[in-house]
Each structure stands twice: as C-alpha cells, then as structure tokens.
Motif scaffolding. Structure first.
Motif, PDB file in Angstrom:
ATOM      1  N   ASP A 142      25.092 -26.000  52.327  1.00 44.93           N
ATOM      2  CA  ASP A 142      24.136 -26.105  51.222  1.00 44.93           C
ATOM      3  C   ASP A 142      23.180 -24.933  51.310  1.00 44.93           C
ATOM      4  N   VAL A 193      22.813 -24.329  34.406  1.00 49.25           N
ATOM      5  CA  VAL A 193      23.903 -23.592  35.058  1.00 49.25           C
ATOM      6  C   VAL A 193      25.117 -23.620  34.143  1.00 49.25           C
ATOM      7  N   ASP A 195      29.206 -22.730  32.972  1.00 50.45           N
ATOM      8  CA  ASP A 195      30.503 -23.130  33.523  1.00 50.45           C
ATOM      9  C   ASP A 195      30.968 -22.222  34.650  1.00 50.45           C
ATOM     10  N   GLY A 197      28.982 -20.621  36.765  1.00 51.35           N
ATOM     11  CA  GLY A 197      27.938 -20.468  37.766  1.00 51.35           C
ATOM     12  C   GLY A 197      26.831 -19.519  37.370  1.00 51.35           C
ATOM     13  N   THR A 242      28.508 -21.892  45.562  1.00 51.40           N
ATOM     14  CA  THR A 242      28.604 -22.034  44.113  1.00 51.40           C
ATOM     15  C   THR A 242      27.322 -22.668  43.596  1.00 51.40           C
ATOM     16  N   ARG A 244      24.795 -24.813  41.658  1.00 54.47           N
ATOM     17  CA  ARG A 244      24.856 -26.134  41.028  1.00 54.47           C
ATOM     18  C   ARG A 244      23.641 -26.439  40.167  1.00 54.47           C
ATOM     19  N   GLU A 245      22.502 -25.847  40.523  1.00 50.19           N
ATOM     20  CA  GLU A 245      21.260 -26.177  39.812  1.00 50.19           C
ATOM     21  C   GLU A 245      20.302 -25.002  39.877  1.00 50.19           C
ATOM     22  N   THR A 256      20.062 -23.651  43.644  1.00 48.46           N
ATOM     23  CA  THR A 256      20.663 -24.562  44.626  1.00 48.46           C
ATOM     24  C   THR A 256      22.178 -24.440  44.524  1.00 48.46           C
ATOM     25  N   ALA A 257      22.834 -24.267  45.665  1.00 48.51           N
ATOM     26  CA  ALA A 257      24.279 -24.034  45.678  1.00 48.51           C
ATOM     27  C   ALA A 257      24.907 -24.778  46.853  1.00 48.51           C
ATOM     28  N   ASP A 258      26.229 -24.956  46.789  1.00 50.16           N
ATOM     29  CA  ASP A 258      26.921 -25.600  47.905  1.00 50.16           C
ATOM     30  C   ASP A 258      28.360 -25.119  47.974  1.00 50.16           C
TER      31      ASP A 258
END
Length: 269
Positions: A142, A193, A195, A197, A242, A244-245, A256-258
C-alpha cells in the motif's frame, strides 16, 4: 556443616552464612539471565539494522531502474523477535519512506514530496539478504503519496493556472480573456481516478468577478471550464502501485495506491 551456637533457651542457633551464600548464587543467576537476554536483544536489533540497510539498497536500485529519482529510502522492518522472521524467511511488515520523488509525464516533471510504502507479508530468504541476490516479494503493498499542485497545474498547461484545496475540493484559479476583458476565474473541481489510473478532473463550479451579464460571456466561461475538465496522466509509481483514490489536501493532491505480489527489489543474478 554450618556453625551453631546456643540460644538463651539452650537450643542451637545456626549462623546466617549459608543463607547469604544461597542468595548470592540466586542473584548471580538472575544477572546472567538478564545479561544473556540483553545480548539476545542486542543481536536481534543488530540483525534488524543490517536487514534494513540491505533492503534500502535494493529498493534504491529498483527505484532507479524505473527511472524515478528520490532521496535515499528509509526502511523500517517491524516485528519482534526479528531473528525468528529471518529463519522463517517471512517478514510481517516493511515500511519504506521515499522523499523528494521526481517522475515525469510526457517530458513534464512531477514532484511527490512524500511517498510512504507499507509492504506486508514479505518473503525474503536469508541468502537473499546476505548476498543481495534473489527476490524480495511482498504479498501486499500500500502506498500513499502527495503530488504538488504546481506539478499538476503544469500538466494541465494553462497559463497562470493555480490549484489548491478548498473545503476538501480542488480549487481552481486562473486569468482568462473573455470578450476582450482579462478576468480572474475561480471555481472548484471534482477529482476522481480514471479507468487507466489517471486523475480525472471535472470543473463543476466556476465564476469570474466582473463577468459581463451576457449569455455569450457565460458560454465562454463554461467552455474554459470544460477545457480543463480532462484526464491527467500520472507518472509511473514504483513497486507496480496502481492508483485507487485521490484526495485534495492543503499540501497537495494525496494519491492512494496498492498492489499485490510485488517484488520490491531489483533481482540480481
């Protein structure tokens, strides 16, 4: 046999020397146990320090391989006792802090003052940590980073455009020529976000002080707002993260990515 001497009632009384000797032995054993425990803790902490330096070096190589510049990473390995994790080749959590991260999008520099990465259930053999060869793989990763508003405004390529945060929304300010008058346009935009990213901007509230009370002036203003309601690509993040937010904050746009099953080092050999 311990020395004895009679008491006032005629019964023998033993001297206290054997009891004192027993207490000394007990104290000595306690001191030895504490000393050995302290040495074990010290060895554990030394092993943590070595592992953190090794992983930091490998993370720096991985970041450089992706052509991302940053300050030297700070690595912290969690969990105690650490040596048990070494033997198992599995680590509960590894925290990686990257500062002054600099990526690019279509030749434009994008600055992330901070990028904090939290890797969990990390697999790394003792031989990998010892030699630097092999894979360090995290089951989950994360990441949370901050993109400067100046970098984001540069990607939009609108002269004089300034971005910021207002009441939890993206604030937009720019000089705009409308019917021969240079006005200062201000408004807010929804940030989501896309499609792929990317950051999707949608300006939904905009106004300009001194805007002529003409339908054409309002139409031109709306057209300008639509012109910056676009998808903005982000630079490639390390560790296959990737997005996400995204969320506007006073210090920049928080990302924010994971990712899952991610190698966090560059494989050597």
């Amino acid at each position: 046999m311990a020395d004895s001497y009679p008491t006032s009632d005629g019964r023998p009384r033993r001297s206290g020397r054997p009891r004192r000797r027993g207490r000394k032995v007990l104290v000595t054993l306690v001191v030895l146990v504490l000393l050995l425990g302290g040495l074990a803790v010290a060895a554990d902490r030394v092993a943590v320090s070595v592992a953190e330096r090794t992983i930091a070096d490998q993370v720096q190589q991985e970041v450089s391989r992706q052509r991302i510049d940053s300050a030297a990473p700070q690595v912290e390995v969690a969990g105690f006792p650490f040596l048990n994790q070494v033997v198992a080749g599995r680590y509960e959590r590894i925290s990686i802090q990257l500062r002054d991260v600099r990526g690019s999008v279509q030749g434009n520099a994008v600055n992330l003052p901070t990028l904090d990465v939290d890797a969990r259930n990390v697999r790394a053999s003792l031989d990998t940590l010892r030699t630097g060869q092999g894979d360090v793989v995290a089951e989950t990763v994360d990441g949370t980073g901050t993109i400067t508003y100046d970098s984001l405004a540069a990607l939009l390529d609108r002269p004089g455009l300034k971005l910021g945060e207002r009441d939890g929304r993206l604030a937009v300010t720019a000089p705009v020529d409308i019917l021969g008058q240079e006005l200062t346009v201000s408004g807010t935009a929804e940030v989501t976000v896309g499609d792929q990213g990317q950051v999707a901007l949608k300006v939904d509230e905009v106004d300009a002080e001194g805007l002529p009370a003409l339908p054409l002036a309002r139409t031109l203003l709306n057209q300008w707002a639509q012109g910056i309601s676009i998808d903005v690509p982000l630079p490639e993040l390390p560790f296959q993260l990737t997005v996400r937010e995204v969320r506007p904050l006073p210090g920049g746009l928080e990302v924010t990515a994971d990712a899952r099953e991610v190698p966090i080092n560059q494989r050597v050999g």
